[in-house]
Design an enzyme around this catalytic site. Structure first.
Site, mmCIF file in Angstrom:
data_model
loop_
_atom_site.group_PDB
_atom_site.id
_atom_site.type_symbol
_atom_site.label_atom_id
_atom_site.label_comp_id
_atom_site.label_asym_id
_atom_site.label_seq_id
_atom_site.Cartn_x
_atom_site.Cartn_y
_atom_site.Cartn_z
ATOM 1 N N HIS A 258 0.834 -1.219 0.000
ATOM 2 C CA HIS A 258 0.000 0.000 0.000
ATOM 3 C C HIS A 258 0.863 1.262 0.000
ATOM 4 C CE1 HIS A 258 -3.981 -1.910 0.568
ATOM 5 N NE2 HIS A 258 -3.337 -2.801 1.301
ATOM 6 N N ASP A 321 -0.962 -4.783 6.033
ATOM 7 C CA ASP A 321 -1.954 -5.661 5.391
ATOM 8 C C ASP A 321 -1.630 -5.888 3.924
ATOM 9 O OD1 ASP A 321 -2.480 -2.838 5.164
ATOM 10 O OD2 ASP A 321 -4.346 -3.342 4.128
ATOM 11 N N GLU A 322 -2.134 -6.993 3.403
ATOM 12 C CA GLU A 322 -2.166 -7.276 1.965
ATOM 13 C C GLU A 322 -0.837 -6.988 1.269
ATOM 14 O OE1 GLU A 322 -6.845 -6.292 1.120
ATOM 15 O OE2 GLU A 322 -5.488 -4.593 1.120
ATOM 16 N N ALA A 323 0.275 -7.420 1.890
ATOM 17 C CA ALA A 323 1.598 -7.164 1.300
ATOM 18 C C ALA A 323 1.937 -8.273 0.301
ATOM 19 C CB ALA A 323 2.646 -7.046 2.402
ATOM 20 N N ALA A 324 1.077 -8.417 -0.705
ATOM 21 C CA ALA A 324 1.209 -9.542 -1.633
ATOM 22 C C ALA A 324 2.439 -9.427 -2.523
ATOM 23 C CB ALA A 324 -0.055 -9.650 -2.494
#
Ligand code: TNX
Length: 507
Positions: A258, A321-324
């Site tokens: 993000h 979060d969501e550190a893909a």
């Protein structure tokens, strides 16, 4: 006109609440969140008159109440230096135990709020506000009478952390809009406002050592609008406005994912040294800080240091979060270093629950945003947890398929769904003592205006506020929907937009 009134009363036979329009005081049964105990004194009322004065041992709470009453009653409501025999007193003595606890006594001759702290008195005043005629929240002078129902309320919160979150990164919201949101959440005894200050689409706070974060990284938003950012003075004005309403700001810099707005602002933060373009879409999981570069940790230290210096509250949120686009080992390395940096600047780390995949400090708080009741990594992490299950507490989920705003990835959330869970027992295997509290996040990919925010937050935010404040033994949908229905006249007076759910009988 008479026929319409009769029809309305037939449709909404809510006893005392409906009669409020005809000058009966609002009943104790309309208070949200429901107090621990509320004992009405039958037939007793206090009337606020031109002679009513206020004595307060916590200046803020007394001044705010005086201002509210002056605006709408037109009475002088003087602040006096000793408890009036017939008037309103806010006292720092004789309260029930508990940092935020309060007692409210309304008799025919006086109103007395007791607390052990300014926070307790503020909470008591919010309960009193809800017992005042709806017109008390008007910005202009209204006709009385100004009657308050007699009795005693003894109250204290279930959880120390009762939060709301506002995403000012996907769309930017002005200081005035944030102030207004603080005013609205404070009425329901929400005591933390988490500001999501950075994301792929925008960086919203000035950092002096990295100025392009705000000036370039803050220059757009989802859909390509002009964006915006807070100066440090703006941020401090928000912090002060919140503090005066017993709300502590929790700033979030979301990392290592993000982060496109930061990566676009400074080429050297990228592993390949090339800055990507600004991003105005709504995908997640495509950006990552360069965890192998030492400069990244200098950046984190300077950003966190400057933010910590203007944040009086104990918490600093690092996202996570969501550190893909970050390899799991790199993610752990990064989060472990970032939380040490936060600790070195004297703050307690909060992170989205993904941070349990690193090695959270004993003090690190995990914010659970999953959509199911099962997440053993979070339940067994031995860390405090803030409960924000997306399928219950996400205020950006649509109410139903026809809701014009919002998303559906975690489902649709009607008022009854938002209310229908127990934060102390939701996550299987998490000891109830590990729950620090609840938070209702408001993500803004689809929300642009203050009205949009209000429409999604009301009436679900008061539902989450009650889960955070009231003892679970009081949990009762039928009683709650009655209390909630009694709020709408005040929202209309305050100019708060809301979704008129058919699950609730609105007054
Ligand atoms: C997931 S939940 C996100 C946000 C989005 C939100 C939209 C979480 C920690 N991250 O990036 O804005 O969904 O509902």
């Amino acid at each position: 006109m008479k026929a319409i009134l009769a029809l309305l009363l037939a449709l909404y036979p809510l006893g005392g609440v409906a009669e409020a329009a005809a000058a009966a005081p609002l009943p104790f049964s309309s208070i949200v969140p429901v107090p621990v105990t509320a004992t009405p004194a039958a037939g007793v009322t206090y009337e606020i008159t031109a002679a009513t004065t206020i004595y307060s041992e916590a200046p803020g709470a007394g001044d705010q109440l005086a201002q509210l009453l002056r605006r709408s009653t037109g009475y002088p409501v003087a602040i006096v230096t000793s408890p009036p025999a017939s008037g309103i007193s806010l006292l720092l003595s004789g309260a029930p135990a508990g940092a935020e606890a309060y007692q409210l006594d309304v008799t025919a001759s006086s109103i007395v709020v007791r607390g052990n702290s300014a926070a307790g008195l503020f909470n008591g005043v919010q309960t009193l506000r809800q017992l005042l005629p709806y017109a008390a929240d008007s910005q202009t002078v209204q006709p009385g009478p100004w009657l308050v129902a007699g009795g005693r309320v003894v109250d204290q919160p279930r959880y120390a952390y009762r939060g709301a979150m506002l995403d000012v990164a996907r769309h930017f919201f002005s200081v005035d809009t944030v102030r207004a949101y603080i005013d609205q959440i404070a009425l329901y005894k929400i005591n933390y406002l988490h500001l999501h200050l950075s994301d792929d689409q925008g960086w919203r706070i000035v950092v002096d050592s990295w100025p392009r974060l705000a000036t370039y990284g803050g220059s757009t938003a989802v859909g390509g609008g002009p964006g915006g950012y807070y100066t440090k003075a703006d941020y401090q004005a928000i912090v002060a406005h919140a503090a005066a309403r017993n709300v502590t700001i929790v700033p979030e810099i979301d990392m290592p994912g993000h982060t496109n707005a930061a990566l676009a602002s400074y080429a050297e933060l990228n592993c390949n040294g090339v800055a990507p373009p600004l991003y105005t879409g709504t995908d997640v999981g495509f950006s990552s800080l360069c965890t192998a570069k030492e400069l990244t940790y200098t950046f984190v230290d300077q950003v966190i240091g400057e933010l910590a210096a203007i944040t009086p509250g104990p918490y600093l949120h690092i996202g996570g979060d969501e550190a893909a686009s970050t390899l799991p080992a790199d993610y752990a390395t990064f989060v472990n270093r970032a939380q040490q940096i936060v600790a070195a600047h004297g703050k307690t780390v909060v992170g989205w629950h993904d941070v349990v995949n690193a090695t959270p400090l004993p003090s690190t708080v995990a914010q659970y945003w999953g959509t199911t009741q099962r997440n053993t990594a979070v339940a067994n992490a031995g860390r405090k947890v803030i409960m924000s299950p997306a399928s219950k507490a996400y205020l950006d989920m649509k109410y139903n398929r026809r809701t014009p705003l919002g998303q559906t990835w975690a489902g649709t959330i009607e008022v009854k769904d938002a209310y229908g869970w127990d934060p102390g027992a939701y996550l299987t295997g998490l000891p109830s003592g590990q729950v620090l509290g609840v938070e209702a996040p408001l993500w803004t990919e689809t929300l642009r205006t203050a009205n949009d925010l209000e429409y999604m937050a009301f009436p679900r935010l008061p539902a989450i506020a009650e889960l955070g404040w009231s003892p679970y033994a009081t949990h009762n949908w039928t009683a709650f929907r009655g209390r909630l229905g009694a709020q709408s006249p005040r929202w209309r007076v305050m100019g708060v937009d809301f979704y008129p759910s058919t699950q609730v009988t609105w007054l």
